[in-house]
Design a protein around this motif. Structure first.
Motif, PDB file in Angstrom:
ATOM      1  N   TYR A 133      11.588  85.727  29.936  1.00 40.06           N
ATOM      2  CA  TYR A 133      12.531  84.988  30.774  1.00 40.06           C
ATOM      3  C   TYR A 133      12.288  83.479  30.766  1.00 40.06           C
ATOM      4  CZ  TYR A 133      13.851  89.550  32.626  1.00 40.06           C
ATOM      5  OH  TYR A 133      14.291  90.840  32.759  1.00 40.06           O
ATOM      6  N   ASP A 134      11.586  82.966  29.770  1.00 41.38           N
ATOM      7  CA  ASP A 134      11.306  81.532  29.666  1.00 41.38           C
ATOM      8  C   ASP A 134      12.575  80.808  29.223  1.00 41.38           C
ATOM      9  OD1 ASP A 134      10.578  78.957  28.825  1.00 41.38           O
ATOM     10  OD2 ASP A 134       8.601  79.619  28.156  1.00 41.38           O
ATOM     11  N   LEU A 135      13.179  80.096  30.158  1.00 42.40           N
ATOM     12  CA  LEU A 135      14.455  79.422  29.895  1.00 42.40           C
ATOM     13  C   LEU A 135      14.352  78.419  28.746  1.00 42.40           C
ATOM     14  CD1 LEU A 135      15.503  78.829  33.605  1.00 42.40           C
ATOM     15  CD2 LEU A 135      16.499  80.500  32.029  1.00 42.40           C
ATOM     16  N   ALA A 136      13.284  77.647  28.730  1.00 44.18           N
ATOM     17  CA  ALA A 136      13.118  76.645  27.671  1.00 44.18           C
ATOM     18  C   ALA A 136      12.986  77.307  26.304  1.00 44.18           C
ATOM     19  CB  ALA A 136      11.909  75.767  27.956  1.00 44.18           C
ATOM     20  N   MET A 160      15.448  78.687  21.088  1.00 41.64           N
ATOM     21  CA  MET A 160      15.909  79.640  20.075  1.00 41.64           C
ATOM     22  C   MET A 160      17.383  79.421  19.759  1.00 41.64           C
ATOM     23  SD  MET A 160      13.970  83.219  20.937  1.00 41.64           S
ATOM     24  CE  MET A 160      13.423  83.023  22.622  1.00 41.64           C
ATOM     25  N   LEU A 161      18.179  79.096  20.786  1.00 41.65           N
ATOM     26  CA  LEU A 161      19.594  78.788  20.557  1.00 41.65           C
ATOM     27  C   LEU A 161      19.742  77.542  19.683  1.00 41.65           C
ATOM     28  CD1 LEU A 161      21.154  79.463  24.054  1.00 41.65           C
ATOM     29  CD2 LEU A 161      21.989  80.418  21.901  1.00 41.65           C
ATOM     30  N   THR A 162      18.973  76.525  19.998  1.00 44.26           N
ATOM     31  CA  THR A 162      19.008  75.288  19.221  1.00 44.26           C
ATOM     32  C   THR A 162      18.595  75.543  17.781  1.00 44.26           C
ATOM     33  OG1 THR A 162      18.542  73.981  21.193  1.00 44.26           O
ATOM     34  CG2 THR A 162      18.073  72.938  19.067  1.00 44.26           C
ATOM     35  N   ASP A 163      17.545  76.325  17.609  1.00 40.42           N
ATOM     36  CA  ASP A 163      17.066  76.637  16.257  1.00 40.42           C
ATOM     37  C   ASP A 163      18.108  77.435  15.478  1.00 40.42           C
ATOM     38  OD1 ASP A 163      14.923  76.656  14.229  1.00 40.42           O
ATOM     39  OD2 ASP A 163      14.965  78.831  14.591  1.00 40.42           O
ATOM     40  N   GLU A 213      23.947  75.379  10.881  1.00 42.26           N
ATOM     41  CA  GLU A 213      24.446  74.104  10.352  1.00 42.26           C
ATOM     42  C   GLU A 213      23.844  73.791   8.987  1.00 42.26           C
ATOM     43  OE1 GLU A 213      26.672  71.542  11.715  1.00 42.26           O
ATOM     44  OE2 GLU A 213      27.328  73.419  12.632  1.00 42.26           O
ATOM     45  N   ALA A 214      22.618  74.228   8.752  1.00 40.80           N
ATOM     46  CA  ALA A 214      21.954  73.972   7.465  1.00 40.80           C
ATOM     47  C   ALA A 214      22.373  74.979   6.403  1.00 40.80           C
ATOM     48  CB  ALA A 214      20.437  74.010   7.650  1.00 40.80           C
ATOM     49  N   GLY A 215      23.218  75.937   6.783  1.00 40.56           N
ATOM     50  CA  GLY A 215      23.675  76.934   5.825  1.00 40.56           C
ATOM     51  C   GLY A 215      22.681  78.064   5.577  1.00 40.56           C
ATOM     52  N   GLU A 216      21.717  78.190   6.460  1.00 39.67           N
ATOM     53  CA  GLU A 216      20.694  79.226   6.294  1.00 39.67           C
ATOM     54  C   GLU A 216      21.131  80.580   6.824  1.00 39.67           C
ATOM     55  OE1 GLU A 216      17.061  77.779   8.035  1.00 39.67           O
ATOM     56  OE2 GLU A 216      17.159  75.906   6.904  1.00 39.67           O
ATOM     57  N   SER A 227      24.942  82.939   8.003  1.00 37.62           N
ATOM     58  CA  SER A 227      26.403  82.984   8.039  1.00 37.62           C
ATOM     59  C   SER A 227      26.896  82.816   9.476  1.00 37.62           C
ATOM     60  CB  SER A 227      26.899  84.323   7.491  1.00 37.62           C
ATOM     61  OG  SER A 227      26.561  85.367   8.401  1.00 37.62           O
ATOM     62  N   GLU A 228      28.186  82.577   9.590  1.00 42.09           N
ATOM     63  CA  GLU A 228      28.790  82.454  10.920  1.00 42.09           C
ATOM     64  C   GLU A 228      28.660  83.759  11.700  1.00 42.09           C
ATOM     65  OE1 GLU A 228      33.017  81.154  13.011  1.00 42.09           O
ATOM     66  OE2 GLU A 228      32.736  80.873  10.866  1.00 42.09           O
ATOM     67  N   GLU A 229      28.804  84.879  11.007  1.00 44.38           N
ATOM     68  CA  GLU A 229      28.676  86.184  11.665  1.00 44.38           C
ATOM     69  C   GLU A 229      27.257  86.383  12.189  1.00 44.38           C
ATOM     70  OE1 GLU A 229      29.961  85.895   8.442  1.00 44.38           O
ATOM     71  OE2 GLU A 229      32.027  85.885   9.177  1.00 44.38           O
ATOM     72  N   GLU A 230      26.263  86.019  11.382  1.00 48.89           N
ATOM     73  CA  GLU A 230      24.871  86.139  11.828  1.00 48.89           C
ATOM     74  C   GLU A 230      24.619  85.241  13.043  1.00 48.89           C
ATOM     75  OE1 GLU A 230      22.119  86.927   7.955  1.00 48.89           O
ATOM     76  OE2 GLU A 230      23.230  85.027   7.994  1.00 48.89           O
ATOM     77  N   PHE A 231      25.114  83.999  12.951  1.00 49.24           N
ATOM     78  CA  PHE A 231      24.934  83.069  14.062  1.00 49.24           C
ATOM     79  C   PHE A 231      25.601  83.595  15.320  1.00 49.24           C
ATOM     80  CE2 PHE A 231      26.598  79.570  16.640  1.00 49.24           C
ATOM     81  CZ  PHE A 231      25.394  79.043  17.082  1.00 49.24           C
ATOM     82  N   ASP A 232      26.837  84.089  15.185  1.00 49.16           N
ATOM     83  CA  ASP A 232      27.555  84.604  16.354  1.00 49.16           C
ATOM     84  C   ASP A 232      26.784  85.735  17.025  1.00 49.16           C
ATOM     85  OD1 ASP A 232      29.606  82.787  16.056  1.00 49.16           O
ATOM     86  OD2 ASP A 232      30.972  84.202  15.060  1.00 49.16           O
ATOM     87  N   GLY A 233      26.213  86.640  16.231  1.00 45.72           N
ATOM     88  CA  GLY A 233      25.444  87.743  16.794  1.00 45.72           C
ATOM     89  C   GLY A 233      24.205  87.258  17.524  1.00 45.72           C
ATOM     90  N   ILE A 234      23.479  86.344  16.905  1.00 44.59           N
ATOM     91  CA  ILE A 234      22.270  85.797  17.530  1.00 44.59           C
ATOM     92  C   ILE A 234      22.636  85.012  18.780  1.00 44.59           C
ATOM     93  CG2 ILE A 234      20.424  84.089  17.223  1.00 44.59           C
ATOM     94  CD1 ILE A 234      20.315  85.007  14.253  1.00 44.59           C
ATOM     95  N   GLU A 235      23.688  84.213  18.682  1.00 46.82           N
ATOM     96  CA  GLU A 235      24.115  83.415  19.834  1.00 46.82           C
ATOM     97  C   GLU A 235      24.492  84.314  21.009  1.00 46.82           C
ATOM     98  OE1 GLU A 235      27.093  79.691  20.611  1.00 46.82           O
ATOM     99  OE2 GLU A 235      27.925  81.434  19.560  1.00 46.82           O
TER     100      GLU A 235
END
Length: 76
Positions: free
Chosen positions: A29-32, A37-40, A46-49, A51-59
């Motif tokens: 529960y560490d907010l920071a 992790m969201l920023t990373d 953004e660096a192309g590492e 896909s958008e689908e992968e990012f959406d799932g993680i986000e």
């Protein structure tokens, strides 16, 4: 004292388990950390590492976790 001595190891195990749970909750529960992790994830997208689908799932997962953490800390 003699009657409680055999239970001492069990109390120690219970105490230790509570401390481990508390540490795990602090980490989960560490907010920071969640915001980091969201920023990373965004940086990697953004660096192309990833896909958008992968990012959406993680986000989605991290935003749910962030909301849960805010409730845990009494912020929501």
């Amino acid at each position: 004292m003699i009657l409680t001595s055999p239970a001492a190891p069990l109390r120690f195990v219970g105490w230790t388990a509570e401390r481990v749970l508390e540490a795990a909750e602090r980490d989960y529960y560490d907010l920071a950390a969640i915001r980091g992790m969201l920023t990373d994830a965004f940086r990697r997208f953004e660096a192309g590492e990833m896909s958008e689908e992968e990012f959406d799932g993680i986000e989605d997962q991290l935003l749910e976790r962030l909301a849960e953490a805010e409730r845990f800390h009494g912020l929501r």
